[in-house]
Design a protein around this motif. Structure first.
Motif, PDB file in Angstrom:
ATOM      1  N   ARG A 250       0.828  -1.200   0.000  1.00  0.00           N
ATOM      2  CA  ARG A 250       0.000   0.000   0.000  1.00  0.00           C
ATOM      3  C   ARG A 250       0.870   1.261   0.000  1.00  0.00           C
ATOM      4  N   THR A 251       0.312   2.336  -0.530  1.00  0.00           N
ATOM      5  CA  THR A 251       1.007   3.620  -0.557  1.00  0.00           C
ATOM      6  C   THR A 251       0.870   4.292   0.806  1.00  0.00           C
ATOM      7  N   LEU A 252       1.985   4.809   1.315  1.00  0.00           N
ATOM      8  CA  LEU A 252       2.014   5.357   2.664  1.00  0.00           C
ATOM      9  C   LEU A 252       1.680   6.845   2.684  1.00  0.00           C
ATOM     10  N   LEU A 293       2.866  10.830   0.583  1.00  0.00           N
ATOM     11  CA  LEU A 293       2.172  12.061   0.949  1.00  0.00           C
ATOM     12  C   LEU A 293       2.332  12.284   2.443  1.00  0.00           C
ATOM     13  N   ILE A 294       2.703  13.502   2.817  1.00  0.00           N
ATOM     14  CA  ILE A 294       2.733  13.913   4.226  1.00  0.00           C
ATOM     15  C   ILE A 294       1.592  14.901   4.438  1.00  0.00           C
ATOM     16  N   VAL A 295       0.777  14.634   5.451  1.00  0.00           N
ATOM     17  CA  VAL A 295      -0.310  15.547   5.809  1.00  0.00           C
ATOM     18  C   VAL A 295       0.047  16.236   7.113  1.00  0.00           C
ATOM     19  N   LEU A 296       0.091  17.556   7.088  1.00  0.00           N
ATOM     20  CA  LEU A 296       0.251  18.340   8.317  1.00  0.00           C
ATOM     21  C   LEU A 296      -1.141  18.721   8.789  1.00  0.00           C
ATOM     22  N   ALA A 327       4.665  14.643  -2.171  1.00  0.00           N
ATOM     23  CA  ALA A 327       3.522  15.548  -2.017  1.00  0.00           C
ATOM     24  C   ALA A 327       3.309  15.883  -0.548  1.00  0.00           C
ATOM     25  N   ILE A 328       2.846  17.111  -0.296  1.00  0.00           N
ATOM     26  CA  ILE A 328       2.577  17.586   1.066  1.00  0.00           C
ATOM     27  C   ILE A 328       1.242  18.319   1.055  1.00  0.00           C
ATOM     28  N   LEU A 329       0.397  18.007   2.034  1.00  0.00           N
ATOM     29  CA  LEU A 329      -0.884  18.697   2.201  1.00  0.00           C
ATOM     30  C   LEU A 329      -0.970  19.234   3.615  1.00  0.00           C
ATOM     31  N   GLY A 330      -1.149  20.535   3.761  1.00  0.00           N
ATOM     32  CA  GLY A 330      -1.341  21.164   5.070  1.00  0.00           C
ATOM     33  C   GLY A 330      -2.779  21.618   5.215  1.00  0.00           C
ATOM     34  N   ILE A 331      -3.414  21.232   6.329  1.00  0.00           N
ATOM     35  CA  ILE A 331      -4.815  21.591   6.570  1.00  0.00           C
ATOM     36  C   ILE A 331      -4.884  22.520   7.775  1.00  0.00           C
ATOM     37  N   CYS A 332      -5.436  23.696   7.584  1.00  0.00           N
ATOM     38  CA  CYS A 332      -5.640  24.689   8.639  1.00  0.00           C
ATOM     39  C   CYS A 332      -4.297  25.087   9.260  1.00  0.00           C
ATOM     40  N   ALA A 333      -4.025  24.699  10.509  1.00  0.00           N
ATOM     41  CA  ALA A 333      -2.737  25.042  11.114  1.00  0.00           C
ATOM     42  C   ALA A 333      -1.587  24.476  10.291  1.00  0.00           C
ATOM     43  N   GLY A 334      -1.789  23.288   9.706  1.00  0.00           N
ATOM     44  CA  GLY A 334      -0.762  22.714   8.841  1.00  0.00           C
ATOM     45  C   GLY A 334      -0.471  23.601   7.650  1.00  0.00           C
ATOM     46  N   TYR A 335      -1.492  24.245   7.121  1.00  0.00           N
ATOM     47  CA  TYR A 335      -1.322  25.217   6.039  1.00  0.00           C
ATOM     48  C   TYR A 335      -0.511  26.409   6.529  1.00  0.00           C
TER      49      TYR A 335
END
Length: 486
Positions: A250-252, A293-296, A327-335
């Motif tokens: 699986r993709t991490l 993909l890293i999600v902040l 790839a990196i995705l930041g959501i709210c504070a992560g943004y």
């Protein structure tokens, strides 16, 4: 006023899920039912239809009840911001900070407003199902209590006590709670439920009888581990999985576990994808180099969590990931963390100050007293989505040519880097949309099932309700609740 309250022998015994399941079961019977939690403590929150915020557990329970979200469902919400300080939300709006020094006095003063919410909900429905917080056995917190027996006695709502057999000692937990309670508090409890049972229920018949004998309460049933529960979002960060297990090809997708992580259920839709493994990376472990993909995630203390991120060396991992084309995705504070700087001149999150961000997006964030709370719809990555904003501060310097999303109200949201690999957004809940999730995963080489996550959760609620109908005496619970109105 017809009502029933579920309290627990401790935290995480399953109260939230049981309330959600009962709301759906009673709704399926044709009743108008609403959820209610007098006081909640959680950094996972949802934006309501009346423009405020409530705990996400109450949002799930409202979905179970097929009801629109309303701030009356959770009139007092505490959002931990530091070790001894929480942001105080009353009727959906920020009312200041609550610390250990003023906790009891302030909480006691809120009972009137809690009861007003309870009364409004009661007038709008056939039945209100109430969730307690923690445990009434925490008698050191009884003075000024509005979350458990303080509310139950003020509103005259019968209580059913929930015990978690999976953690062991459920007989002692239920009988012990009966022993330590003030007699007038104990008199509010009319029965018990044993939750999270594994194995053959016949093996627990003697234990079930012992609880009834020791407490004088009747049992309403033994609920086994129900598969549907795993398909529902969780409110408490204590249940997050740590570390990395075998991926089987699986993709991490990796997400660092920040101390004040908030609204981590943004990741739940990714967990339903067969080709994806979501790994919550605990402190002390590096972000795996093989992550695609890293999600902040969101945070209740952006500057403090950015400092913690650097202390863990996660900033080095993230920048190396970017250099490799990840790839990196930041959501709210992560943004906010992905930008050049984050400033808090008024000390909204603690000591006033400013900190450098990761510098992967070309913007600056200034934290301030105004809190954005709104439901949103729009288009991102050429796909439609619905979500919500919940943040303090304003982000400036975002290139207008590369927004992450275009919202239906005409605003641009977030940003995408010039290489297309770094994305940031203020919109929570956007991955529920099957189309947007498909587009995001396609960028990292994963074929998505494309199903709407909300529909999956709704099906899980129906399955949960069916399980409770089988294992609980819901007719007796309903009779008890309706007796509260006479």
């Amino acid at each position: 006023m017809a009502g029933l309250m579920l309290q627990g022998t401790g935290s995480d015994v399953g109260k939230s899920v049981l309330v959600a399941g009962l709301c759906r079961a009673l709704s399926n019977r044709g009743l108008s039912v609403l959820p209610f939690k007098p006081q909640n403590m959680s950094n996972n929150a949802a934006v309501t239809d009346d423009g405020g915020e409530i705990g996400r557990a109450q949002a799930l329970q409202a979905l179970g009840a097929r009801a629109e979200l309303h701030t009356d469902m959770n009139p007092v919400l505490l959002k931990p911001q530091a070790d001894r300080t929480s942001q105080l939300i009353v009727h959906g709006k920020v009312r200041g900070m609550l610390g250990s020094a003023n906790f009891r006095e302030t909480r006691r003063s809120l009972l009137k407003e809690v009861l007003e919410s309870w009364q409004r909900l009661s007038r709008r429905s056939d039945l209100v199902i109430v969730e307690g917080a923690g445990s009434p056995a925490e008698i050191n917190l009884r003075a000024g209590d509005i979350a458990n027996m303080g509310f139950a006695r003020a509103a005259d709502v019968p209580v059913v006590l929930v015990g978690d057999i999976d953690r062991g000692g459920v007989i002692a937990a239920l009988a012990g709670t009966r022993t330590v309670l003030d007699p007038e508090d104990a008199a509010m409890i009319r029965g018990f439920i044993v939750n999270k049972f594994r194995g053959d229920p016949a093996l627990f018949e003697d234990g079930y009888s012992a609880i009834a004998k020791l407490t004088g309460w009747r049992g309403f049933g033994v609920v086994p581990w129900l598969p549907a529960v795993a398909r529902l979002p969780s409110e408490d960060s204590v249940v997050l999985e740590h570390g990395l297990s075998t991926r089987d090809g699986r993709t991490l997708v990796a997400c660092p576990m920040l101390p004040r992580i908030a609204n981590f259920d943004d990741l739940d839709p990714l967990k339903t994808e067969r080709g994806v493994q979501v790994a919550m990376i605990p402190p002390g472990q590096p972000i795996p180099a093989e992550a695609a993909l890293i999600v902040l995630p969101g945070s209740k203390a952006t500057i403090a969590d950015t400092t913690f991120l650097r202390e863990q060396g996660w900033d080095i991992d993230i920048l190396a990931h970017h250099r490799r084309g990840g790839a990196i995705l930041g959501i709210c504070a992560g943004y906010q963390m992905l930008g050049r700087t984050i400033a808090d001149p008024l000390g909204m999150e603690g000591v006033p100050g400013e900190i450098a961000g990761l510098g992967l997006l070309d913007h600056e964030t200034m934290l301030g007293p105004q809190k954005a709370l709104r439901q949103v719809r729009g288009t991102a990555l050429s796909a439609r989505f619905e979500g919500y904003e919940m943040h303090m501060g304003e982000t400036r310097g975002v290139p207008t040519s590369r927004p992450f999303a275009l919202l239906d109200d005409g605003r641009a949201d977030g940003a995408i880097s010039s290489d297309g690999k770094v994305m940031g957004t203020y919109c929570h809940g956007l991955l529920v949309s099957g189309g947007l999730r498909r587009a995001l995963l396609a960028d990292i080489g994963v074929q998505s099932h494309g199903r709407d996550h909300g529909a999956l959760v709704d099906t899980a609620l129906d399955d949960l309700a069916a399980g409770l109908e089988e294992h609980l005496d819901i007719d007796a619970l309903l009779t008890l609740a309706q007796g509260a109105s006479t």
